[in-house]
Design a protein around this motif. Structure first.
Motif, mmCIF file in Angstrom:
data_model
loop_
_atom_site.group_PDB
_atom_site.id
_atom_site.type_symbol
_atom_site.label_atom_id
_atom_site.label_comp_id
_atom_site.label_asym_id
_atom_site.label_seq_id
_atom_site.Cartn_x
_atom_site.Cartn_y
_atom_site.Cartn_z
ATOM 1 N N ARG A 37 0.863 -1.385 0.162
ATOM 2 C CA ARG A 37 0.025 -0.074 0.115
ATOM 3 C C ARG A 37 0.785 1.197 -0.087
ATOM 4 O O ARG A 37 0.535 2.070 -0.612
ATOM 5 N N GLN A 41 0.909 4.216 -2.739
ATOM 6 C CA GLN A 41 0.398 5.742 -2.208
ATOM 7 C C GLN A 41 1.625 6.576 -2.587
ATOM 8 O O GLN A 41 1.563 7.846 -3.058
ATOM 9 N N ASN A 44 1.460 7.337 -6.225
ATOM 10 C CA ASN A 44 0.046 8.043 -6.502
ATOM 11 C C ASN A 44 -0.008 9.691 -6.823
ATOM 12 O O ASN A 44 -0.288 10.147 -7.634
ATOM 13 N N VAL A 133 -8.159 10.613 -1.066
ATOM 14 C CA VAL A 133 -7.060 10.460 -0.745
ATOM 15 C C VAL A 133 -6.374 11.919 -0.717
ATOM 16 O O VAL A 133 -6.723 12.790 -1.739
ATOM 17 N N TYR A 161 0.010 7.352 5.640
ATOM 18 C CA TYR A 161 1.272 6.735 4.845
ATOM 19 C C TYR A 161 2.229 8.014 4.840
ATOM 20 O O TYR A 161 2.144 8.868 5.564
ATOM 21 N N SER A 164 0.831 10.823 2.102
ATOM 22 C CA SER A 164 -0.610 10.871 1.792
ATOM 23 C C SER A 164 -1.325 10.079 2.879
ATOM 24 O O SER A 164 -0.802 9.402 3.848
ATOM 25 N N VAL A 166 -5.273 8.541 3.655
ATOM 26 C CA VAL A 166 -6.941 8.125 3.235
ATOM 27 C C VAL A 166 -7.908 8.323 4.281
ATOM 28 O O VAL A 166 -7.788 8.226 5.231
ATOM 29 N N SER B 49 -5.013 -0.452 -2.719
ATOM 30 C CA SER B 49 -4.114 0.310 -1.833
ATOM 31 C C SER B 49 -4.337 1.728 -1.952
ATOM 32 O O SER B 49 -4.024 2.334 -0.830
ATOM 33 N N LEU B 50 -4.830 2.203 -2.814
ATOM 34 C CA LEU B 50 -4.988 3.928 -2.919
ATOM 35 C C LEU B 50 -6.185 4.123 -2.041
ATOM 36 O O LEU B 50 -6.369 5.264 -1.372
#
Lengths: 276, 87
Positions: A37, A41, A44, A133, A161, A164, A166, B49-50
């Motif tokens: 993950r 992230q 992203n 996010v 993270y 970032s 969530v 994951s996002l």
């Protein structure tokens, strides 16, 4: 018509390889899921920065495709709404002053709160769940911090993270929050009388259940009189207004539906209030 | 081969920049057109994951990954039965 010949030996090898690949992948995800993950992230942010750089010149291009009449109508509607909101803002300012003077009389001081502003990288329209996010990570926020947009509480930090996080919206399917339903008159009442405080008597505590896409449902007894546009608050913050009320003759409850007062897909920046 | 590589890269990037359902549609189209498109499974991993492993199933919270694996095997079975040519 040419029909393909099946090569059974190659197919068997291919199938076994596929199954082994999947098993190894599942084991990796089970034991190192958080690291996987973290990598996604981490990638992203930069990918979405490139996307916004590439996409921004075309954003104005698509507006040229809209008809002129459509744009004129939208402009008029927005101008009218702007005038209405300015008038409402004036009454809100006077209420804030009244609220502050009452707090001064009672010698009540607001607890200090730290907040962080963050950009939304992926809105909930991109997500299969009601999540966002955002571009702040473990240095700035922690799991459980509450997230606000336009002074409306919209959710809490769910995962953090490196760079970032969530956010899980309160409207996530089956998510429950405690709210109060206010009668609109209670907001604009004058100073309370000696015996009755209109703010307390005109509010109903209830549990709102998320139904995704920024919507909520509250079940209240049928004998409670509620109206469309009654205001709903969470921890003294306005979270929405009643949009519709559904009666079921076979049920002793009525279902009340409300949404956030904005489209969650339009959220670009949020404010995170750090938990004490 | 080049088409396969380009499509695979585009599919993985689409999971980051497009809504999840766009990637899902592209994945289904890709599975019909290409053989052994493992990138579909990576798309499932990226979406999980996002957007958070919110839903768990026996402690495994990569739900979209599991669904993409099932889709991968189902599509290969469908293609076998339809005798669709592979690229």
């Amino acid at each position: 018509m040419t029909y393909l010949q099946k090569n059974k030996r190659n197919n068997r090898h291919s199938k076994i390889n596929q199954i082994i690949f999947v098993i190894v992948l599942i084991v990796i995800l089970f034991f190192a899921g958080s690291q996987v993950r973290g990598v996604a992230q981490f990638l992203n942010g930069p990918i979405n920065i490139v996307k916004s750089v590439v996409y921004s010149p075309f954003e104005t291009f698509f507006n040229y495709l809209k008809s002129k009449d459509n744009l004129v109508d939208q402009n008029s509607a927005l101008t009218e709404e702007n005038k209405r909101l300015k008038i409402e803002l004036l009454s809100l300012d006077s209420l804030k002053q009244e609220n502050q003077s009452i707090k001064n009389i009672l010698k009540y001081s607001n607890p200090e709160r730290t907040s962080v502003v963050s950009k939304v990288i992926n809105s909930n329209s991109f997500s299969p769940y009601d999540t966002l996010v955002i571009d702040v990570g473990e240095n700035s926020v922690t799991v459980g911090d509450e997230v606000f947009y336009a002074n409306v509480p919209i959710g809490k930090i769910f995962e953090v993270y490196r760079s970032s996080s969530v956010v899980k919206l309160y409207s996530f399917n089956s998510e429950k929050i405690s709210v109060k339903i206010l009668k609109p008159e209670s907001i604009f009442d004058n100073a309370p009388t000696a015996d009755i405080d209109p703010v307390i008597t005109n509010q109903l505590s209830a549990e709102a259940i998320g139904i995704s896409s920024g919507g909520f449902k509250i079940s209240v007894p049928k004998d409670v009189l509620l109206n469309i546009n009654d205001i709903i608050t969470k921890d003294d913050y306005v979270i929405g207004q009643i949009g519709s009320i559904e009666f079921d003759s076979s049920n002793t409850f009525q279902n009340v539906y409300f949404n956030f007062p904005f489209r969650t897909s339009d959220i670009e920046f949020v404010e995170i209030i750090k938990s004490i | 081969m080049i088409k396969r590589v380009i499509f695979g890269i585009f599919l993985i990037i689409s999971a980051f920049i497009f809504p999840w359902w766009v990637s899902a549609i592209l994945a289904v189209i890709g599975l019909f057109y290409f053989e052994n498109l493992y990138e579909v499974i990576f798309v499932g991993i990226i979406i999980d994951s996002l957007y958070g492993g919110i839903i768990e199933f026996f402690g495994f919270d990569f739900i979209f990954t599991a669904m993409s694996i099932i889709l991968f095997f189902i599509m290969s079975k469908i293609k076998q039965n339809l005798l669709i040519g592979n690229k």
